[in-house]
Design a protein around this motif. Structure first.
Motif, PDB file in Angstrom:
ATOM      1  N   GLN A 167       0.837  -1.204   0.000  1.00 17.55           N
ATOM      2  CA  GLN A 167       0.000   0.000   0.000  1.00 17.55           C
ATOM      3  C   GLN A 167       0.871   1.253   0.000  1.00 17.55           C
ATOM      4  O   GLN A 167       0.658   2.175  -0.801  1.00 17.55           O
ATOM      5  N   ILE A 168       1.830   1.292   0.897  1.00 14.33           N
ATOM      6  CA  ILE A 168       2.709   2.460   0.997  1.00 14.33           C
ATOM      7  C   ILE A 168       3.519   2.622  -0.282  1.00 14.33           C
ATOM      8  O   ILE A 168       3.678   3.737  -0.798  1.00 14.33           O
ATOM      9  N   GLN A 169       4.016   1.504  -0.817  1.00 14.27           N
ATOM     10  CA  GLN A 169       4.807   1.551  -2.045  1.00 14.27           C
ATOM     11  C   GLN A 169       3.977   2.119  -3.193  1.00 14.27           C
ATOM     12  O   GLN A 169       4.441   2.997  -3.941  1.00 14.27           O
ATOM     13  N   VAL A 170       2.738   1.631  -3.351  1.00 15.79           N
ATOM     14  CA  VAL A 170       1.892   2.076  -4.465  1.00 15.79           C
ATOM     15  C   VAL A 170       1.494   3.535  -4.302  1.00 15.79           C
ATOM     16  O   VAL A 170       1.551   4.324  -5.261  1.00 15.79           O
ATOM     17  N   LEU A 171       1.103   3.936  -3.105  1.00 20.82           N
ATOM     18  CA  LEU A 171       0.681   5.320  -2.897  1.00 20.82           C
ATOM     19  C   LEU A 171       1.852   6.288  -3.093  1.00 20.82           C
ATOM     20  O   LEU A 171       1.679   7.374  -3.665  1.00 20.82           O
ATOM     21  N   ASP A 172       3.025   5.890  -2.634  1.00 24.46           N
ATOM     22  CA  ASP A 172       4.207   6.721  -2.849  1.00 24.46           C
ATOM     23  C   ASP A 172       4.529   6.814  -4.345  1.00 24.46           C
ATOM     24  O   ASP A 172       4.873   7.892  -4.862  1.00 24.46           O
ATOM     25  N   PHE A 173       4.377   5.696  -5.056  1.00 26.21           N
ATOM     26  CA  PHE A 173       4.618   5.685  -6.495  1.00 26.21           C
ATOM     27  C   PHE A 173       3.611   6.572  -7.226  1.00 26.21           C
ATOM     28  O   PHE A 173       3.975   7.336  -8.136  1.00 26.21           O
ATOM     29  N   MET A 174       2.343   6.509  -6.837  1.00 22.02           N
ATOM     30  CA  MET A 174       1.325   7.319  -7.500  1.00 22.02           C
ATOM     31  C   MET A 174       1.563   8.807  -7.240  1.00 22.02           C
ATOM     32  O   MET A 174       1.307   9.649  -8.106  1.00 22.02           O
ATOM     33  N   ARG A 175       2.066   9.127  -6.084  1.00 21.92           N
ATOM     34  CA  ARG A 175       2.412  10.526  -5.809  1.00 21.92           C
ATOM     35  C   ARG A 175       3.541  10.987  -6.737  1.00 21.92           C
ATOM     36  O   ARG A 175       3.502  12.106  -7.273  1.00 21.92           O
ATOM     37  N   SER A 176       4.526  10.102  -6.951  1.00 21.88           N
ATOM     38  CA  SER A 176       5.629  10.463  -7.852  1.00 21.88           C
ATOM     39  C   SER A 176       5.145  10.567  -9.290  1.00 21.88           C
ATOM     40  O   SER A 176       5.624  11.417 -10.048  1.00 21.88           O
ATOM     41  N   VAL A 177       4.189   9.723  -9.693  1.00 26.72           N
ATOM     42  CA  VAL A 177       3.618   9.797 -11.042  1.00 26.72           C
ATOM     43  C   VAL A 177       2.913  11.138 -11.238  1.00 26.72           C
ATOM     44  O   VAL A 177       3.076  11.797 -12.278  1.00 26.72           O
ATOM     45  N   ALA A 178       2.134  11.546 -10.252  1.00 25.78           N
ATOM     46  CA  ALA A 178       1.424  12.827 -10.351  1.00 25.78           C
ATOM     47  C   ALA A 178       2.413  13.970 -10.548  1.00 25.78           C
ATOM     48  O   ALA A 178       2.213  14.842 -11.416  1.00 25.78           O
ATOM     49  N   LYS A 179       3.489  13.971  -9.769  1.00 25.05           N
ATOM     50  CA  LYS A 179       4.462  15.060  -9.865  1.00 25.05           C
ATOM     51  C   LYS A 179       5.224  15.025 -11.184  1.00 25.05           C
ATOM     52  O   LYS A 179       5.393  16.047 -11.856  1.00 25.05           O
ATOM     53  N   LYS A 180       5.674  13.826 -11.568  1.00 27.11           N
ATOM     54  CA  LYS A 180       6.513  13.697 -12.764  1.00 27.11           C
ATOM     55  C   LYS A 180       5.723  13.979 -14.037  1.00 27.11           C
ATOM     56  O   LYS A 180       6.198  14.674 -14.939  1.00 27.11           O
ATOM     57  N   LYS A 181       4.498  13.447 -14.112  1.00 26.38           N
ATOM     58  CA  LYS A 181       3.686  13.582 -15.319  1.00 26.38           C
ATOM     59  C   LYS A 181       2.774  14.796 -15.280  1.00 26.38           C
ATOM     60  O   LYS A 181       2.098  15.097 -16.268  1.00 26.38           O
ATOM     61  N   GLN A 182       2.744  15.504 -14.143  1.00 27.84           N
ATOM     62  CA  GLN A 182       1.828  16.629 -13.958  1.00 27.84           C
ATOM     63  C   GLN A 182       0.383  16.198 -14.229  1.00 27.84           C
ATOM     64  O   GLN A 182      -0.402  16.895 -14.873  1.00 27.84           O
ATOM     65  N   ALA A 183       0.071  15.005 -13.731  1.00 31.39           N
ATOM     66  CA  ALA A 183      -1.286  14.463 -13.831  1.00 31.39           C
ATOM     67  C   ALA A 183      -2.035  14.740 -12.523  1.00 31.39           C
ATOM     68  O   ALA A 183      -1.420  14.997 -11.478  1.00 31.39           O
ATOM     69  N   ILE A 184      -3.357  14.690 -12.598  1.00 31.40           N
ATOM     70  CA  ILE A 184      -4.183  14.754 -11.392  1.00 31.40           C
ATOM     71  C   ILE A 184      -4.598  13.329 -11.058  1.00 31.40           C
ATOM     72  O   ILE A 184      -5.228  12.650 -11.881  1.00 31.40           O
ATOM     73  N   VAL A 185      -4.243  12.856  -9.878  1.00 33.98           N
ATOM     74  CA  VAL A 185      -4.541  11.497  -9.469  1.00 33.98           C
ATOM     75  C   VAL A 185      -5.575  11.535  -8.342  1.00 33.98           C
ATOM     76  O   VAL A 185      -5.289  12.016  -7.240  1.00 33.98           O
ATOM     77  N   PHE A 186      -6.780  11.046  -8.638  1.00 36.69           N
ATOM     78  CA  PHE A 186      -7.832  10.913  -7.639  1.00 36.69           C
ATOM     79  C   PHE A 186      -7.799   9.488  -7.103  1.00 36.69           C
ATOM     80  O   PHE A 186      -7.834   8.524  -7.881  1.00 36.69           O
TER      81      PHE A 186
END
Length: 251
Positions: A167-186
């Motif tokens: 869980q922590i790994q995935v949520l941390d990864f999704m946070r990095s995806v949002a920042k790197k890709k400038q995406a909005i992650v809900f």
């Protein structure tokens, strides 16, 4: 930069109104938005309405997008896996939903490889989907969504079948995806402590309506916890970056 806001969003199943008049301020590329609320509050219906999978009143206002509504990708909570496909095949097939033609290019193969590596599931690449555990299938579903390179990603409880480490790994990864890709992650999520740790903004849904949206520290309050979750709770600050909800009693 992509931005998204909701204006009077609603949806029905038959004659039953599930969500109504949900409006928010703007969410911005690079942000993780935790969508929280009790069971059956309308979170999944909201995501389906935002993704255009069901009709209803109101508008999803998307600005600054290069893909339009095609840039909004929805990852459902329940995964329908074709057991005849391998993990690699299923992710590659998902990538073709957002690219024309069926020819496979080196860049697409490289993207699949990168996502498998980032999620720590490279060793599953040539396993059949039907052989996977629920948690492994959930990770593959995340990969199938990410390979489409969304500008807005709607994830319905993406960590519900995962252990704490994953869980922590995935949520941390999704946070990095949002920042790197400038995406909005809900991310629809029940663990409020994880929401406060990983999200930039929070949207509270209860009884099919929005109960508030904004920065976590402004929205997740003892009053909200009492009114929405019917619990008596404390919010203790553990560090400058993190706080925790401690439930003392059910109201």
């Amino acid at each position: 930069m992509v931005t998204l806001r909701l204006e009077g969003l609603g949806a029905r199943y038959g004659k039953r109104e599930i969500i109504s008049n949900i409006s928010t301020g703007a969410f911005y590329g690079g942000q993780v938005v935790a969508v929280i609320g009790p069971n059956a509050a309308g979170k999944s219906t909201l995501f389906k309405r935002m993704a255009g999978l069901i009709a209803g009143p109101g508008e999803v206002v998307l600005e600054g997008s290069t893909k339009g509504r095609q840039g909004i990708c929805y990852m459902p909570q329940n995964i329908n896996a074709n057991a005849r496909l391998t993990v690699y095949e299923s992710i590659l097939l998902a990538s073709k939903q957002s690219t024309p033609g069926w020819a496979v290019h080196d860049a697409e193969l490289s993207l699949v490889d990168d996502i498998l590596h980032s999620l720590g599931i490279t060793e599953l690449a040539f396993s059949n989907l039907g052989e996977l555990s629920g948690g492994q299938q959930q990770l593959v579903s995340i990969a199938q969504t990410l390979v489409r390179e969304p500008e807005v990603l709607l994830m319905d409880e993406p960590t519900s079948a995962l252990d704490m480490r994953r869980q922590i790994q995935v949520l941390d990864f999704m946070r990095s995806v949002a920042k790197k890709k400038q995406a909005i992650v809900f991310i629809a999520i029940h663990d409020l402590n994880q929401a406060m740790r990983f999200a930039d903004q929070v949207l509270v849904i209860a009884d099919g309506t929005a109960q508030g949206s904004g920065p976590c520290e402004e929205i997740i309050t003892v009053d909200m916890l009492r009114d929405v979750y019917n619990v008596k709770a404390r919010i203790e600050k553990c560090s400058q970056q993190a706080s925790h909800v401690i439930v003392d009693a059910i109201v």
